[in-house]
Design a protein around this motif. Structure first.
Motif, short mmCIF file in Angstrom:
data_model
loop_
_atom_site.label_atom_id
_atom_site.label_comp_id
_atom_site.label_asym_id
_atom_site.label_seq_id
_atom_site.Cartn_x
_atom_site.Cartn_y
_atom_site.Cartn_z
N THR A 533 0.85 -1.19 0.00
CA THR A 533 0.00 0.00 0.00
C THR A 533 0.89 1.24 0.00
OG1 THR A 533 -1.76 -1.15 1.20
CG2 THR A 533 -1.79 1.27 1.24
N LEU A 535 0.73 5.27 0.51
CA LEU A 535 -0.13 6.28 1.13
C LEU A 535 0.58 7.62 1.08
CD1 LEU A 535 -2.83 6.55 2.83
CD2 LEU A 535 -1.37 6.43 4.85
N PRO A 541 -5.56 11.63 3.37
CA PRO A 541 -4.57 10.95 2.52
C PRO A 541 -5.25 10.05 1.49
CG PRO A 541 -4.70 9.89 4.66
CD PRO A 541 -5.58 11.10 4.74
N SER A 543 -4.48 6.65 -1.26
CA SER A 543 -3.62 5.47 -1.31
C SER A 543 -3.96 4.64 -2.53
CB SER A 543 -3.78 4.63 -0.03
OG SER A 543 -5.11 4.12 0.06
#
Length: 934
Positions: A533, A535, A541, A543
């Motif tokens: 992932t 981010l 945020p 991702s």
């Protein structure tokens, strides 16, 4: 005294009129103030906060300010009292020159609402200027023959004030020859003239000294005086005469210096010096004297300075022609200045911002600007625009004010800054234009998630890798800036074989580098998939995820494991049987081995390391089959010892050895006789052996029967589980049973129980042989059986790993391409040429297929027709010559199994050992067939 009171009353009426006019205009909705000139700095003009509907403290909070247009600031705002005050001393004459009314217009901007209010301030005149004459002394020449009533013009006094404060009257000092009389001019002004009252006598008085005084109507009255000297001349009975009483001309304002404007002409019929006319300006303003000049001899009026229509549009001058006798006459010159488009438009940025957030709604205000042109008419009409390619537009507001606003939503990732060009063009011929630039930065908004270069990644890592070493790196790009583009990486939580994925792999949150926390074992698992992932640091945020498939590559870390022959548990050596009548190529036994590695690391080769009789036996390089290399002779020893080494093709190669004992005899009784002779010599008086042997045979038979029952139950259970697997619709449904060789199947094939009883009349020579079950304990150990990991043979093993494109910068898999030669291609026994030195395949999955084939071939060794040895009790004699148990419930897997490098299938090989000629074969097995009947 009466005149003074009259002037005072008249001044009061004017002030009252101005006050009433101010009240009337303010009632009409306009903000108007009046202030006297010559006031000190900070003089109260008007309560601007009250007129704007604001509190005094709101002036600073709402950023109320006066818009400056480049000239000196005349007024200011007092934020404490909310009043409009003067910023310095005001001079009406300097600001409005000769205009009768002086009004100044200013704009006040309320910046938080971008509203503009117009304010008109009238500068009221005060009597701060006294009348004055340009000349300190005036000389007038008068002929002594001048008749009474002759008029002589006098210079006008100038007073910059207006109204009652301006010039009102003239006064001449009392004398006996002259008096003062006023003459009206074309502009309505009163021009003084000196009138001769009596005859002059030069001999009595050659010059007369007079004093002309000018008075204004102010309070107090101010005055100015000029001395007049009248010179009595001799007789000159003609005065000059101009061709025109008034000269009018229109000139453009862009004439250069030295250009002739016009020419005046005057004539005098006198002769000599009395007929010579000299020209000069009279009553000329100072500003006009800086622009025009006169040639006194020719009468040419020339441009001396620069004309400016915006400063002065009209000039009126008086020109005098005087002859040599002192006689003079005057004429008017009227000059009109024509406007020329010589002033480009002016753009003033009143308020602006240098940054705007992307994704701001259309209509967001960027700047407020003012556009003006000092020209008049069409030359002063201005249009303002910006290029159409930009996402902005201009919107007209108050007067000549425009708002620059956004026309659509901005995207910083496409354009991060703009240099906006504002163009203002007038309507003149030719038109003039001005442009200015506004720099605008687009502030970032977190509207882009991190993006990986590929949708998925494939990584290849060899097993036994060092712990903590990095093996791959991923990177995601974020089109945003600053914190919005700062990417951190993490792994999605998952489990592998009951353990968390984080115990196998970790990732550097800043760089995206993957680290192996364990040493991977190809035999434990061959691949794992992790999700990474990415981010960003925006708020909120964003991702994105990407799949990373990790494939473990095999290394040669497992020694070949020999499945057959197995060593007895009591430490004795198993024995294989080879009849003396066996022909060359007779299959004595087969060494079966597997390797837990894959690929070339699992390809095994067999060779004879040591033999008690060299040249008697040969071992198949790829099959492990032990065959006779020549015909057996009587001189050959009964017991032959062979050491076979099994070696893989890894780097470096690993190997294992097995020792085989081969008994050479034509029949089992011969072998037993020879062996029993050895035992008899050791125990000659063992008379009770027969009874014990009979009891032992009975016990073994019971045990054997119980074992058969248990084995049948296990096979029925296995058959039932297979039916359930087919019914579940799993991925193995539809595959032929012959494609799978399980551990249970191989073990069942390798379990053989044989019994043989040899009774003679002499009980001391009678033997009962108890063969022990030959379990395939070496195939799979107890621990590996608990894992229940069956070996799978698939027709297309390439499906285990997909092909990965090298264009995506993914780690390429090792080259697994291999081919059988035409002689090694699997097929029927008739199509094989039996090349023992063929090339080994180097494909990992085809190696696993071959391993399963080898396991299947182990069933041949455990079959009733094999020559695999029994237990230690029978010294490994083949069960071919005694009673045997046939596992008919186990499917025959040999029909679909081919061994590369061999010239026969498994079924074909079994037929050869049994003395049967294979289909399409060329061997003569008739003698061997008779041996089998025995």
């Amino acid at each position: 005294m009466g005149n003074r009171l009259l002037f005072l009353d008249r001044s009061g009426l004017i002030l009252l009129y101005i006050f009433l006019r101010t009240l009337q205009e303010s009632g009409a909705g306009h903000i108007q103030y009046s202030v006297p000139e010559e006031t000190d700095k900070g003089f109260f003009v008007g309560n601007i906060s009250k007129d704007l509907g604001l509190e005094p403290w709101e002036l600073a909070e709402r950023r109320v300010r006066i818009i400056s247009r480049g000239r000196m600031q005349l007024f200011a705002l007092d934020p404490r009292s909310g009043s409009l005050i003067t910023a310095g001393r005001l001079d009406r004459e300097e600001l409005c020159e000769t205009l009768s009314s002086c009004f100044l217009n200013i704009e006040i901007l309320v910046e938080d609402t971008l509203k503009i209010y117009g304010v008109e301030v009238e500068i009221m005149d005060v009597n701060d200027n006294a009348p004055s004459f340009q000349e300190a002394e005036i000389e007038i020449k008068v002929s002594e023959h001048a008749t009474p009533g002759s008029r002589f013009p006098l210079p006008n006094a100038r007073d910059p004030d207006v109204g009652m404060n301006s010039l009102q009257r003239y006064q001449l000092n009392p004398n006996s020859y002259f008096y003062l009389q006023m003459r009206g001019g074309m502009d309505g002004a009163k021009n003084p003239e000196l009138v001769l009252e009596g005859s002059l006598d030069r001999e009595k008085e050659a010059a007369h000294h007079l004093l002309l005084t000018a008075f204004d109507g102010g309070d107090p009255i101010q005055q100015g005086a000029v001395a007049i000297r009248v010179v009595v001349l001799d007789v000159n009975d003609h005065i000059p005469k101009f061709t025109q009483s008034v000269y009018q001309v229109s000139i453009p304002e862009n004439l250069s210096s030295g250009t002739r404007v016009l020419m005046v002409n005057a004539t005098d019929p006198d002769e000599g010096i009395n007929g010579e006319v000299v020209f000069s300006f009279r009553n000329m303003e100072s500003k006009a004297s800086e622009i025009f000049q006169l040639d006194s001899q020719t009468g040419e009026v020339l441009i001396r300075g620069s004309l400016d229509f915006e400063k002065s549009r009209f000039y009126e001058m008086e020109i005098q022609g005087q002859d040599g006798g002192g006689l003079s006459t005057t004429a008017k010159i009227l000059i009109t200045v024509v406007d020329v488009n010589d002033n480009a438009p002016e753009i003033t940025i009143t308020s602006s911002t240098n940054s705007v957030l992307e994704n701001s709604p259309p209509g967001t205000v960027i700047a407020l600007l003012n556009v003006q042109d000092q020209d008049s008419g069409e030359n002063g009409q201005v249009s303002c625009f910006i290029p159409n390619s930009l996402p902005f537009k201009l919107e007209k507001t108050y007067g000549n004010y425009y708002k620059l606003i956004t026309n659509r939503v901005l995207d910083r990732e496409q354009v991060h800054s703009y240099n906006i060009t504002l163009i203002a063009t007038d309507q003149g011929h030719p038109p003039l234009s001005t442009e200015t630039h506004i720099s605008l930065n687009v502030a970032d908004d977190n509207d882009n998630p991190p993006t990986f270069a590929d949708s998925s990644y494939s990584v290849y890592i060899p097993e036994n890798n060092p712990r903590g070493a990095s093996f791959f790196s991923v990177m995601a790009l974020d089109l945003d800036s600053n914190e919005n583009s700062r990417v951190t990486y993490s792994l999605v939580e998952d489990t592998l074989q009951g353990a968390p994925l984080s115990s196998y792999v970790s990732i550097n949150s800043d760089t995206g580098t993957l680290y192996a926390l364990r040493s991977f074992d190809y035999e434990q698992f061959r691949d794992l998939q992790v999700w990474v992932t990415a981010l960003d640091g925006g708020n909120p945020p964003l991702s994105s995820n990407v799949s990373v498939s990790i494939f473990v590559l095999d290394q040669n870390d497992n020694v070949p494991e020999i499945l057959h022959p197995t060593l007895p548990t009591d430490g004795s050596t198993g024995v294989e049987l080879a009849p003396r009548s066996a022909e060359p190529g007779y299959l004595v036994t087969k060494v079966v081995a597997v390797d837990r590695d894959s690929g070339q690391n699992a390809w095994l080769s067999y060779r004879l390391l040591k033999a008690s009789e060299p040249g008697l036996f040969a071992v198949g390089l790829h099959t492990g089959e032990v065959r006779t290399a020549r015909a057996l002779l009587d001189r050959d020893a009964l017991k032959q010892s062979l050491v076979v080494v099994v070696q893989d093709h890894g780097q470096p190669p690993l190997s294992a050895t097995v020792t085989l004992t081969v008994a050479v005899a034509d029949s089992i009784p011969d072998v037993l006789a020879d062996l029993s002779s050895f035992e008899s010599s050791a125990n000659p008086h063992d008379s009770g052996l027969t009874l014990y042997l009979v009891v032992a045979v009975a016990v073994v038979s019971c045990v054997f029967l119980a074992f058969v029952i248990v084995l049948l139950a296990l096979r029925l259970r296995h058959w039932h589980a297979t039916r359930l697997l087919q019914a579940s619709g799993g991925s193995l449904v539809g595959m032929p049973t012959s494609h799978f060789v399980g551990v249970d199947g191989v073990q069942a094939f390798l379990q053989t129980y044989s019994q043989e009883v040899s009774l003679t009349a002499d009980s001391r020579r009678s033997h009962v042989i108890f063969p022990q079950p030959n379990y395939a304990d070496m195939l799979i150990s107890h621990d590996s059986c608990e894992k229940s990991e069956p070996l799978l043979i698939a027709e297309d093993s390439a499906a285990g790993l997909g092909k990965f494109d090298s264009k995506n910068n993914q780690q390429a898999p090792p080259n697994t391409d291999w081919r059988f030669s035409q002689a090694q291609r699997p097929g029927t026994s008739g199509s094989q040429n039996g090349d023992e030195t063929g090339t080994w395949p180097n494909n990992q999955f085809d190696t696993e297929m071959l391993q399963a084939m080898i396991l299947a071939s182990a069933s041949e060794a455990a079959d009733g027709g094999s020559t695999l040895g029994g237990g230690a009790g029978t010294m490994g004699l083949s069960a071919r010559y005694g009673p045997q148990f046939t596992l008919q419930h186990v499917p025959d897997y040999r029909q679909n199994v081919y061994i590369p490098g061999s010239n026969a299938t498994l079924t074909n090989a079994a037929g050869k050992r049994d003395g049967k000629a294979p289909t399409g074969g060329n061997g003569n097995k008739k003698k061997s067939g008779k041996k089998e009947k025995k």
